[in-house]
Design a protein around this motif. Sequence first.
Motif, PDB file in Angstrom:
ATOM      1  N   ILE A 178       0.585  -1.387  -0.038  1.00 58.62           N
ATOM      2  CA  ILE A 178      -0.056  -0.105  -0.126  1.00 58.62           C
ATOM      3  C   ILE A 178       0.846   1.109  -0.068  1.00 58.62           C
ATOM      4  N   SER A 179       0.561   2.206  -0.908  1.00 60.37           N
ATOM      5  CA  SER A 179       1.069   3.633  -0.755  1.00 60.37           C
ATOM      6  C   SER A 179       0.861   4.320   0.313  1.00 60.37           C
ATOM      7  N   ARG A 180       1.682   5.411   0.807  1.00 62.11           N
ATOM      8  CA  ARG A 180       1.103   6.250   1.627  1.00 62.11           C
ATOM      9  C   ARG A 180       0.132   7.208   1.185  1.00 62.11           C
ATOM     10  N   SER A 181      -0.066   7.744   0.140  1.00 56.57           N
ATOM     11  CA  SER A 181      -1.301   8.316  -0.268  1.00 56.57           C
ATOM     12  C   SER A 181      -2.410   7.569  -0.082  1.00 56.57           C
ATOM     13  N   MET A 182      -2.415   6.086  -0.276  1.00 53.54           N
ATOM     14  CA  MET A 182      -3.466   5.186  -0.276  1.00 53.54           C
ATOM     15  C   MET A 182      -3.849   4.964   1.417  1.00 53.54           C
ATOM     16  N   ALA A 183      -2.739   4.843   1.932  1.00 47.07           N
ATOM     17  CA  ALA A 183      -3.098   4.545   3.553  1.00 47.07           C
ATOM     18  C   ALA A 183      -3.800   5.816   4.180  1.00 47.07           C
ATOM     19  N   ARG A 184      -3.284   7.043   3.857  1.00 43.80           N
ATOM     20  CA  ARG A 184      -3.945   8.166   4.250  1.00 43.80           C
ATOM     21  C   ARG A 184      -5.462   8.050   4.006  1.00 43.80           C
ATOM     22  N   THR A 185      -5.662   7.703   2.636  1.00 42.08           N
ATOM     23  CA  THR A 185      -7.205   7.687   2.013  1.00 42.08           C
ATOM     24  C   THR A 185      -7.934   6.778   2.997  1.00 42.08           C
ATOM     25  N   LEU A 186      -7.231   5.591   3.335  1.00 43.03           N
ATOM     26  CA  LEU A 186      -8.136   4.484   4.088  1.00 43.03           C
ATOM     27  C   LEU A 186      -8.435   5.178   5.489  1.00 43.03           C
ATOM     28  N   ALA A 187      -7.299   5.629   5.983  1.00 47.71           N
ATOM     29  CA  ALA A 187      -7.606   6.464   7.367  1.00 47.71           C
ATOM     30  C   ALA A 187      -8.857   7.318   7.464  1.00 47.71           C
ATOM     31  N   ILE A 188      -8.676   8.316   6.517  1.00 44.91           N
ATOM     32  CA  ILE A 188      -9.665   9.326   6.436  1.00 44.91           C
ATOM     33  C   ILE A 188     -11.085   8.830   6.152  1.00 44.91           C
ATOM     34  N   TYR A 189     -11.280   7.802   5.185  1.00 42.68           N
ATOM     35  CA  TYR A 189     -12.205   7.124   4.911  1.00 42.68           C
ATOM     36  C   TYR A 189     -13.028   6.257   6.033  1.00 42.68           C
ATOM     37  N   ALA A 190     -11.950   5.370   6.850  1.00 44.34           N
ATOM     38  CA  ALA A 190     -12.570   4.906   7.993  1.00 44.34           C
ATOM     39  C   ALA A 190     -12.879   5.562   8.850  1.00 44.34           C
ATOM     40  N   GLU A 191     -12.501   6.639   8.925  1.00 42.27           N
ATOM     41  CA  GLU A 191     -12.724   7.983  10.271  1.00 42.27           C
ATOM     42  C   GLU A 191     -14.147   8.397   9.981  1.00 42.27           C
ATOM     43  N   ARG A 192     -14.541   8.764   8.742  1.00 40.54           N
ATOM     44  CA  ARG A 192     -15.593   9.603   8.302  1.00 40.54           C
ATOM     45  C   ARG A 192     -16.725   8.874   7.656  1.00 40.54           C
ATOM     46  N   ARG A 193     -16.425   7.599   7.355  1.00 38.72           N
ATOM     47  CA  ARG A 193     -17.711   6.954   6.726  1.00 38.72           C
ATOM     48  C   ARG A 193     -18.944   6.857   7.618  1.00 38.72           C
ATOM     49  N   HIS A 194     -18.681   7.002   8.867  1.00 38.48           N
ATOM     50  CA  HIS A 194     -19.905   6.893   9.594  1.00 38.48           C
ATOM     51  C   HIS A 194     -20.921   8.183   9.442  1.00 38.48           C
ATOM     52  N   TYR A 195     -20.454   9.065   8.902  1.00 38.28           N
ATOM     53  CA  TYR A 195     -21.199  10.232   8.648  1.00 38.28           C
ATOM     54  C   TYR A 195     -21.613  10.367   7.353  1.00 38.28           C
ATOM     55  N   LEU A 196     -21.571   9.252   6.448  1.00 31.92           N
ATOM     56  CA  LEU A 196     -21.681   9.312   5.125  1.00 31.92           C
ATOM     57  C   LEU A 196     -23.177   8.371   4.930  1.00 31.92           C
ATOM     58  N   THR A 197     -24.066   8.468   4.246  1.00 32.28           N
ATOM     59  CA  THR A 197     -25.329   7.763   3.918  1.00 32.28           C
ATOM     60  C   THR A 197     -24.691   6.212   3.150  1.00 32.28           C
ATOM     61  N   PRO A 198     -25.379   5.158   3.166  1.00 34.31           N
ATOM     62  CA  PRO A 198     -24.941   4.138   2.394  1.00 34.31           C
ATOM     63  C   PRO A 198     -24.741   4.430   0.908  1.00 34.31           C
ATOM     64  N   PRO A 199     -25.673   5.157   0.185  1.00 38.92           N
ATOM     65  CA  PRO A 199     -25.293   5.429  -1.139  1.00 38.92           C
ATOM     66  C   PRO A 199     -24.120   6.136  -1.227  1.00 38.92           C
ATOM     67  N   ARG A 200     -23.853   7.139  -0.310  1.00 39.41           N
ATOM     68  CA  ARG A 200     -22.604   8.196  -0.784  1.00 39.41           C
ATOM     69  C   ARG A 200     -21.367   7.062  -0.496  1.00 39.41           C
ATOM     70  N   ARG A 201     -21.376   6.246   0.608  1.00 40.24           N
ATOM     71  CA  ARG A 201     -20.429   5.362   0.884  1.00 40.24           C
ATOM     72  C   ARG A 201     -20.031   4.576  -0.383  1.00 40.24           C
ATOM     73  N   ARG A 202     -20.962   3.948  -0.884  1.00 44.75           N
ATOM     74  CA  ARG A 202     -20.708   3.287  -2.048  1.00 44.75           C
ATOM     75  C   ARG A 202     -20.433   3.842  -3.180  1.00 44.75           C
ATOM     76  N   GLU A 203     -20.640   5.176  -3.442  1.00 41.58           N
ATOM     77  CA  GLU A 203     -20.387   6.191  -4.370  1.00 41.58           C
ATOM     78  C   GLU A 203     -18.691   6.233  -4.434  1.00 41.58           C
ATOM     79  N   ILE A 204     -18.187   6.704  -2.990  1.00 41.19           N
ATOM     80  CA  ILE A 204     -17.047   7.028  -2.917  1.00 41.19           C
ATOM     81  C   ILE A 204     -16.015   5.979  -3.117  1.00 41.19           C
TER      82      ILE A 204
END
Length: 307
Positions: free
Chosen positions: A218-244
């Motif tokens: 995994i690249s550094r940028s992808m690791a950062r993306t995963l961390a941000i996604y896991a932190e903020r996914r709870h604030y997204l609706t299921p359709p928005r999660r699937r889209e992103i």
Amino acid sequence: MPRDENQLDAESQRPLDTTIGVVTPENIAFEYQLAGPFRRLPAYIIDVFVRAAVIAAIGLLLLLFVGLSGLQSLGAFALAAGIISYFLVSWFYGAALEAFFNGRTVGKWACGIRVIDVDGCPINGKRAVLRNLLRIADLAPVAALSSVDESIPPMFLIPTGMVGLICVISTRRMQRLGDIASGTMVIIDEKTWQLPVAKIDDPRVAPLATFIPGDYAISRSMARTLAIYAERRHYLTPPRRREIARHLTLPLIERFDFRPDIDADLLMIALYYKTFLAERNAEPADLGPLAGYSPLIRDMVAPATTA
């Protein structure tokens, strides 16, 4: 209540904590090891000699220029150029190098330390200039060598640096006055990345993570993306999660040879789990809810054809 003697002994033997935690805007936490006075002093001494060498080299070049030109009228010009060069090198040597070489001077580079902002970002030119201009205050008070030997002229002065030393040992980030004013700190030139921890409740995550190829780096940028996604996914609706998630995982689905109908949100969390939470030597995860299921294209059951 008085504390137990064993507890006091344990606290007295505990090493001094010189680490500082910094959380970046991307919600990635780093731990920096602060550079104490005994690590910064050799760097300062090296820089003093480097500045002196640069000033001497400039003076020598000016003398050679005047001597080779044969024009004595250039002597005043050379003297003025030497004075200006001395001023610029003395006051802006550290600021220029720290601004353009990622917080390092020659001395800091040699001693393995550098300057950063207190929020973990690289130092900019404005902060570098401010912290170096205030160095004169950190070097106070000045002691005259004539107080030791009366035969020494009073013009020979040495900075004691007591002000800066007291500030460094009494502040949480080991900052001198220049660091406090400019919002910077000096660290050892290495940092520890604290893996972010997000709560994973879905029982399908660990089994799906086992299908991700073990050689995927995994690249550094992808690791950062995963961390941000896991932190903020709870604030997204299921359709928005699937889209992103679909946008982020589409190249990976093809690379891993996964089924195109795989849950992209689940795949993102599985990647997060494998990157940050899964132990390298852990036993294979129980497939549980994914028993009998494979996300791989090659394991898809071809639809029955009618005669």
